[in-house]
Design an enzyme around this catalytic site. Structure first.
Site, PDB file in Angstrom:
ATOM      1  CB  CYS A  78       2.356  75.417  79.699  1.00  0.00           C
ATOM      2  SG  CYS A  78       2.097  74.826  78.029  1.00  0.00           S
ATOM      3  CG  HIS A 172       6.813  73.711  80.265  1.00  0.00           C
ATOM      4  ND1 HIS A 172       6.086  73.048  81.218  1.00  0.00           N
ATOM      5  CD2 HIS A 172       6.072  73.663  79.139  1.00  0.00           C
ATOM      6  CE1 HIS A 172       4.958  72.607  80.700  1.00  0.00           C
ATOM      7  NE2 HIS A 172       4.919  72.969  79.434  1.00  0.00           N
ATOM      8  CD  GLU A 174       7.883  73.762  84.290  1.00  0.00           C
ATOM      9  OE1 GLU A 174       8.017  74.966  84.005  1.00  0.00           O
ATOM     10  OE2 GLU A 174       7.073  73.010  83.701  1.00  0.00           O
TER      11      GLU A 174
HETATM   12  N1  GLN Z   1      -1.877  71.882  75.338  1.00  0.00           N
HETATM   13  C1  GLN Z   1      -2.020  71.760  76.764  1.00  0.00           C
HETATM   14  C2  GLN Z   1      -3.401  72.172  77.232  1.00  0.00           C
HETATM   15  O1  GLN Z   1      -4.221  72.590  76.496  1.00  0.00           O
HETATM   16  C3  GLN Z   1      -0.988  72.564  77.499  1.00  0.00           C
HETATM   17  C4  GLN Z   1       0.363  71.960  77.311  1.00  0.00           C
HETATM   18  C5  GLN Z   1       1.326  72.194  78.425  1.00  0.00           C
HETATM   19  O2  GLN Z   1       0.973  72.578  79.535  1.00  0.00           O
HETATM   20  N2  GLN Z   1       2.574  71.930  78.150  1.00  0.00           N
HETATM   21  O3  GLN Z   1      -3.648  72.078  78.397  1.00  0.00           O
END
Ligand code: GLN
Length: 192
Positions: A78, A172, A174
């Protein structure tokens, strides 16, 4: 094998627990000096703008690039996927990517309406059926370069990919209690 999890902000504890459940010795990395003997580093999800600010304050940009050049594999989930990209679309003005992997990643790609959701994903090479993707204000991977393999798609968008010593997932793994993506990273990305 020793695997570090960048522990500046975000969901790093869950990665450490998943690695330990797989019998891997996991290190919470808070200083660049801790990366000297790591086979791999996971950059967790969280808020990429906060993580990038802390990374530059502590000197992680050069250190991660250097260790990766010396063989340390890197997986970003992410926010971590955003940070390891070649280019960030909709980055904050001073938000620099690590440029470890030839991918372009769009931040907050799903917008407000569906900014968080779960979906079953066909994850290439993964045994045992679909993998539950947990997407939290997730990015998607807008473009992959040569030498990068798309591993999972959602709604026509790439949400997981791997390169040489690199992997990026926009969701995610994890947070699911299902260790298969971690195992795939350790067996197929770190070892290779
Ligand atoms: N929207 C977040 C960002 O720009 C990322 C979200 C996440 O890691 N769950 O960093």
């Amino acid at each position: 094998m020793r695997v570090g999890v960048l522990a500046l902000q975000g969901a790093f504890r869950e990665h450490i627990m998943t690695l330990e459940a797989l019998g891997v010795s996991a290190v919470a990395v808070r200083k660049p000096e801790q990366m000297g003997d790591l086979n791999a580093l996971i950059i967790p999800g969280g808020e990429s703008t906060a993580i990038s600010k802390l990374m530059s304050a502590y000197g992680f940009y050069d250190a991660i690039r250097q260790q990766h050049g010396a063989g340390m594999a890197v997986w970003g989930t992410c926010a971590g996927a955003i940070l390891m990209a070649e280019r960030i679309i909709d980055a904050l003005p001073d938000q620099e990517p690590l440029r470890l992997m030839d991918i372009e990643v769009r931040r907050n790609a799903y917008g407000r309406q569906v900014d968080s959701f779960e979906a079953d994903l066909e994850f290439k090479h993964l045994p045992g059926g679909p993998f539950r993707g947990v997407f939290i204000r997730a990015p998607w991977i807008e473009r992959i370069g040569e030498g990068v393999e798309a591993l999972a798609m959602h709604d026509g968008r790439i949400v997981a990919a791997r390169g040489a010593g690199t992997m990026a997932t926009t969701f995610h793994p994890e947070l699911t209690g299902d260790p298969r993506v971690h195992k795939f990273f350790l067996d197929e990305v770190v070892a290779s």
